[in-house]
Design an enzyme around this catalytic site. Structure first.
Site, PDB file in Angstrom:
ATOM      1  N   THR A 132      -1.026   4.767   4.764  1.00  0.00           N
ATOM      2  CA  THR A 132      -0.011   5.826   4.831  1.00  0.00           C
ATOM      3  C   THR A 132      -0.653   7.184   5.125  1.00  0.00           C
ATOM      4  O   THR A 132      -1.826   7.405   4.804  1.00  0.00           O
ATOM      5  CB  THR A 132       0.727   5.884   3.474  1.00  0.00           C
ATOM      6  OG1 THR A 132       1.465   7.089   3.395  1.00  0.00           O
ATOM      7  CG2 THR A 132      -0.242   5.872   2.299  1.00  0.00           C
ATOM      8  N   ASP A 133       0.153   8.104   5.646  1.00  0.00           N
ATOM      9  CA  ASP A 133      -0.338   9.481   5.835  1.00  0.00           C
ATOM     10  C   ASP A 133      -0.430  10.220   4.492  1.00  0.00           C
ATOM     11  O   ASP A 133      -1.019  11.297   4.417  1.00  0.00           O
ATOM     12  CB  ASP A 133       0.566  10.260   6.801  1.00  0.00           C
ATOM     13  CG  ASP A 133       2.021  10.372   6.340  1.00  0.00           C
ATOM     14  OD1 ASP A 133       2.387   9.719   5.337  1.00  0.00           O
ATOM     15  OD2 ASP A 133       2.790  11.127   6.976  1.00  0.00           O
ATOM     16  N   GLU A 134       0.164   9.634   3.428  1.00  0.00           N
ATOM     17  CA  GLU A 134       0.189  10.337   2.139  1.00  0.00           C
ATOM     18  C   GLU A 134      -1.213  10.485   1.532  1.00  0.00           C
ATOM     19  O   GLU A 134      -1.414  11.294   0.636  1.00  0.00           O
ATOM     20  CB  GLU A 134       1.151   9.635   1.178  1.00  0.00           C
ATOM     21  CG  GLU A 134       2.548   9.573   1.773  1.00  0.00           C
ATOM     22  CD  GLU A 134       3.651   9.128   0.820  1.00  0.00           C
ATOM     23  OE1 GLU A 134       3.506   9.305  -0.402  1.00  0.00           O
ATOM     24  OE2 GLU A 134       4.655   8.602   1.321  1.00  0.00           O
ATOM     25  N   TYR A 157       0.626   6.682  -6.222  1.00  0.00           N
ATOM     26  CA  TYR A 157       0.749   5.795  -5.043  1.00  0.00           C
ATOM     27  C   TYR A 157      -0.291   6.155  -3.989  1.00  0.00           C
ATOM     28  O   TYR A 157      -1.066   5.310  -3.541  1.00  0.00           O
ATOM     29  CB  TYR A 157       2.161   5.883  -4.445  1.00  0.00           C
ATOM     30  CG  TYR A 157       2.267   5.337  -3.036  1.00  0.00           C
ATOM     31  CD1 TYR A 157       2.090   3.973  -2.788  1.00  0.00           C
ATOM     32  CD2 TYR A 157       2.529   6.170  -1.940  1.00  0.00           C
ATOM     33  CE1 TYR A 157       2.169   3.456  -1.495  1.00  0.00           C
ATOM     34  CE2 TYR A 157       2.615   5.662  -0.649  1.00  0.00           C
ATOM     35  CZ  TYR A 157       2.432   4.306  -0.428  1.00  0.00           C
ATOM     36  OH  TYR A 157       2.504   3.802   0.850  1.00  0.00           O
ATOM     37  N   LYS A 161      -3.536   4.083  -2.488  1.00  0.00           N
ATOM     38  CA  LYS A 161      -3.710   3.733  -1.073  1.00  0.00           C
ATOM     39  C   LYS A 161      -5.014   4.336  -0.544  1.00  0.00           C
ATOM     40  O   LYS A 161      -5.725   3.699   0.243  1.00  0.00           O
ATOM     41  CB  LYS A 161      -2.523   4.228  -0.230  1.00  0.00           C
ATOM     42  CG  LYS A 161      -1.219   3.505  -0.468  1.00  0.00           C
ATOM     43  CD  LYS A 161      -1.238   2.014  -0.130  1.00  0.00           C
ATOM     44  CE  LYS A 161      -1.316   1.725   1.346  1.00  0.00           C
ATOM     45  NZ  LYS A 161      -1.153   0.274   1.640  1.00  0.00           N
TER      46      LYS A 161
HETATM   47  P1  NAD Z   1       7.663  -2.838   0.558  1.00  0.00           P
HETATM   48  O1  NAD Z   1       7.572  -2.369  -0.854  1.00  0.00           O
HETATM   49  O2  NAD Z   1       8.993  -2.923   1.225  1.00  0.00           O
HETATM   50  O3  NAD Z   1       7.027  -4.300   0.666  1.00  0.00           O
HETATM   51  C1  NAD Z   1       5.836  -4.666   0.034  1.00  0.00           C
HETATM   52  C2  NAD Z   1       5.693  -6.178   0.129  1.00  0.00           C
HETATM   53  O4  NAD Z   1       4.468  -6.535  -0.542  1.00  0.00           O
HETATM   54  C3  NAD Z   1       6.822  -6.941  -0.580  1.00  0.00           C
HETATM   55  O5  NAD Z   1       7.247  -8.026   0.222  1.00  0.00           O
HETATM   56  C4  NAD Z   1       6.171  -7.439  -1.859  1.00  0.00           C
HETATM   57  O6  NAD Z   1       6.728  -8.654  -2.338  1.00  0.00           O
HETATM   58  C5  NAD Z   1       4.723  -7.606  -1.421  1.00  0.00           C
HETATM   59  N1  NAD Z   1       3.780  -7.496  -2.552  1.00  0.00           N
HETATM   60  C6  NAD Z   1       3.738  -6.508  -3.497  1.00  0.00           C
HETATM   61  N2  NAD Z   1       2.764  -6.765  -4.385  1.00  0.00           N
HETATM   62  C7  NAD Z   1       2.172  -7.927  -3.993  1.00  0.00           C
HETATM   63  C8  NAD Z   1       1.095  -8.691  -4.507  1.00  0.00           C
HETATM   64  N3  NAD Z   1       0.439  -8.321  -5.617  1.00  0.00           N
HETATM   65  N4  NAD Z   1       0.717  -9.805  -3.830  1.00  0.00           N
HETATM   66  C9  NAD Z   1       1.389 -10.201  -2.710  1.00  0.00           C
HETATM   67  N5  NAD Z   1       2.428  -9.519  -2.204  1.00  0.00           N
HETATM   68  C10 NAD Z   1       2.816  -8.391  -2.831  1.00  0.00           C
HETATM   69  O7  NAD Z   1       6.659  -1.906   1.352  1.00  0.00           O
HETATM   70  P2  NAD Z   1       6.742  -1.369   2.855  1.00  0.00           P
HETATM   71  O8  NAD Z   1       7.489  -0.107   2.860  1.00  0.00           O
HETATM   72  O9  NAD Z   1       7.141  -2.472   3.749  1.00  0.00           O
HETATM   73  O10 NAD Z   1       5.208  -1.004   3.101  1.00  0.00           O
HETATM   74  C11 NAD Z   1       4.297  -1.982   3.603  1.00  0.00           C
HETATM   75  C12 NAD Z   1       2.930  -1.338   3.720  1.00  0.00           C
HETATM   76  O11 NAD Z   1       2.977  -0.226   4.618  1.00  0.00           O
HETATM   77  C13 NAD Z   1       2.367  -0.812   2.407  1.00  0.00           C
HETATM   78  O12 NAD Z   1       0.995  -1.080   2.370  1.00  0.00           O
HETATM   79  C14 NAD Z   1       2.630   0.680   2.478  1.00  0.00           C
HETATM   80  O13 NAD Z   1       1.686   1.399   1.725  1.00  0.00           O
HETATM   81  C15 NAD Z   1       2.474   0.932   3.967  1.00  0.00           C
HETATM   82  N6  NAD Z   1       3.239   2.079   4.490  1.00  0.00           N
HETATM   83  C16 NAD Z   1       4.573   2.219   4.205  1.00  0.00           C
HETATM   84  C17 NAD Z   1       5.279   3.280   4.754  1.00  0.00           C
HETATM   85  C18 NAD Z   1       6.767   3.443   4.512  1.00  0.00           C
HETATM   86  O14 NAD Z   1       7.347   4.435   4.947  1.00  0.00           O
HETATM   87  N7  NAD Z   1       7.439   2.513   3.865  1.00  0.00           N
HETATM   88  C19 NAD Z   1       4.629   4.202   5.585  1.00  0.00           C
HETATM   89  C20 NAD Z   1       3.263   4.020   5.848  1.00  0.00           C
HETATM   90  C21 NAD Z   1       2.589   2.951   5.307  1.00  0.00           C
HETATM   91  P1  TYD Z   2      10.768   8.583  -0.204  1.00  0.00           P
HETATM   92  O1  TYD Z   2      11.741   7.866   0.669  1.00  0.00           O
HETATM   93  O2  TYD Z   2      10.601   8.142  -1.617  1.00  0.00           O
HETATM   94  O3  TYD Z   2       9.377   8.567   0.574  1.00  0.00           O
HETATM   95  P2  TYD Z   2       7.987   9.390   0.227  1.00  0.00           P
HETATM   96  O4  TYD Z   2       8.090   9.973  -1.126  1.00  0.00           O
HETATM   97  O5  TYD Z   2       6.977   8.304   0.283  1.00  0.00           O
HETATM   98  O6  TYD Z   2       7.860  10.401   1.303  1.00  0.00           O
HETATM   99  O7  TYD Z   2      11.175  10.116  -0.233  1.00  0.00           O
HETATM  100  C1  TYD Z   2      11.320  10.860   0.953  1.00  0.00           C
HETATM  101  C2  TYD Z   2      11.634  12.293   0.581  1.00  0.00           C
HETATM  102  O8  TYD Z   2      12.929  12.323  -0.064  1.00  0.00           O
HETATM  103  C3  TYD Z   2      10.675  12.877  -0.434  1.00  0.00           C
HETATM  104  O9  TYD Z   2      10.480  14.248  -0.158  1.00  0.00           O
HETATM  105  C4  TYD Z   2      11.393  12.719  -1.772  1.00  0.00           C
HETATM  106  C5  TYD Z   2      12.854  12.846  -1.381  1.00  0.00           C
HETATM  107  N1  TYD Z   2      13.805  12.077  -2.228  1.00  0.00           N
HETATM  108  C6  TYD Z   2      14.911  12.720  -2.807  1.00  0.00           C
HETATM  109  O10 TYD Z   2      15.124  13.933  -2.618  1.00  0.00           O
HETATM  110  N2  TYD Z   2      15.759  11.979  -3.577  1.00  0.00           N
HETATM  111  C7  TYD Z   2      15.560  10.649  -3.806  1.00  0.00           C
HETATM  112  O11 TYD Z   2      16.376  10.029  -4.550  1.00  0.00           O
HETATM  113  C8  TYD Z   2      14.446  10.000  -3.190  1.00  0.00           C
HETATM  114  C9  TYD Z   2      14.175   8.539  -3.418  1.00  0.00           C
HETATM  115  C10 TYD Z   2      13.592  10.760  -2.403  1.00  0.00           C
END
Ligand code: NAD
Ligand code: TYD
Length: 351
Positions: A132-134, A157, A161
């Protein structure tokens, strides 16, 4: 060479789109989806490809090193795309250790299995770590994250990461393991679990529930359609430079409150509600502790070196996302029953 790719977290939001893209685009590859099916994992996300001949599912936890070794051997895994993680910032504030276990120790377990299985032949195998960019922390009003921005994670989180990214790099430097890392901005799209901003607010608008905007709503995120992220992973997995990292972003910054207002506007139209109806649900609530002000990605490296750029505008992607939730009511009902209600109360009741 025909590859046998282990995709971890393939039942989750982004993972399911990556699995689908690889299964459909590469019929000669064997795709093994390894997922523990936590609250965020859902095999319904993959019902359209579950019978594909080049696809298999293995239910396993990345904390179980012995199970990982068995699955590796059984499927003669040649490459990994690692997405399994605990992924929600708010949950990481409630229970940081879960994030240390899965995101750091789980990643090191996978690295160890790959290191053993591919010994002596690291240049022909790839560990693609999805991050992630975070990890870069927060930006002020200007500037962008590049691949050389120092890590400065602020939430449990993002700290977990960042730890996992460092371990992947360290296995590359110390043992020579072949790896690439992608650091992507906020994703949105179908199958997104309704704990994150966009799907949570879509669900609340459908149910006429308050929309809890943290703080003043002036935090900014860079949004990317999930299928464009899957396309970026495809390109970097196949063509990215070994031992390198790529930032992936949407060139699409939105202040939360502006995004929420756009979402309300689109939802009013789609639900046949009077203009301005959904906006009345907006409720400003106590801010998230340590809330990063702004994320913005400079994605020029992946664009210049590998030719990737987003293919979907935000208005199109958001509209398609809302349509998906309106058409998949059963999916939404299913994931918001039971444990979801308990999480919701814990997270929002006294805000
Ligand atoms: P998500 O929470 O929707 O899915 C995570 C998946 O991992 C689920 O299917 C869960 O069952 C599985 N999982 C969790 N713990 C596990 C374990 N101990 N063993 C095996 N499987 C396990 O997450 P996502 O949003 O799809 O993100 C996927 C990846 O991309 C993550 O690594 C996240 O950090 C990264 N990422 C997410 C975003 C975003 O905006 N969602 C952005 C950048 C990077
Ligand atoms: P989120 O979707 O949780 O992603 P991230 O924190 O990883 O960027 O949140 C996106 C933005 O929205 C973040 O600035 C937090 C804000 N947010 C709210 O204002 N209310 C909410 O209920 C949630 C879940 C997020």
């Amino acid at each position: 060479m025909s590859k046998k790719i282990l995709i971890t977290g393939g039942a989750g939001f982004i993972g399911s789109h990556v699995v689908r893209l690889f299964v459909n685009r590469y019929p000669d590859y064997a795709i093994v989806n390894l997922d523990a099916l936590t609250y965020a994992g859902n095999l319904e996300n993959l019902s359209d490809i579950e019978n594909a001949t080049n696809y298999k599912f293995e239910k396993a936890d990345i904390l179980d090193a012995a199970a990982l070794a068995d699955i590796f051997k059984k499927h003669e895994i040649t490459d990994i795309i690692h997405l399994a993680a605990e992924s929600h910032v708010d949950r990481s504030i409630l229970s940081p250790l879960d994030f240390v276990y899965t995101n750091i120790i789980g990643t090191v377990n996978l690295l160890n299995v790959a290191k053993e299985a591919w010994k002596g032949d690291y240049q022909n195998h790839r560990f693609h770590h999805v991050s992630t960019d975070e990890v870069f922390g927060t930006l002020g009003d200007s500037g962008f994250f590049t691949e050389t921005t120092p890590y400065s994670p602020n939430s449990p989180y993002s700290a977990s990461k960042a730890g996992s990214d460092h371990f992947v790099r360290a296995y590359g430097e110390t043992y020579g393991l072949g790896y690439v890392i992608t650091n992507c901005s906020n994703n949105y799209g179908p199958n997104h679990f309704p704990e994150k901003l966009i799907p949570l607010f879509i669900n609340n608008i459908i149910n006429n529930k308050p929309l809890p905007v943290y703080g003043k709503g002036d935090n900014t995120r860079d949004w990317l359609y999930v299928i464009d992220h899957a396309r970026a992973i495809d390109v970097v997995f196949h063509q990215g430079k070994n031992h390198d990292s790529y930032n992936v972003g949407g060139f699409n910054e939105w202040k939360n409150i502006d995004l929420v207002k756009l979402l309300c506007k689109q939802m009013d139209v789609k639900l046949g509600r009077e203009a301005g109806n959904s906006e009345q649900l907006i409720s400003y609530v106590k801010d998230r502790p340590g809330h990063d002000l702004r994320y913005a990605i400079d994605a020029s490296k992946i664009n210049k070196e590998l030719g990737w750029k987003p293919s979907v505008t935000f208005e199109e992607g958001l509209s398609a996302t809302i349509d998906w939730y309106l058409e998949n009511e059963a999916w939404l009902k299913n994931v918001t029953s039971g444990a979801y209600q308990q999480y919701y109360e814990k997270q929002y009741l006294d805000r």
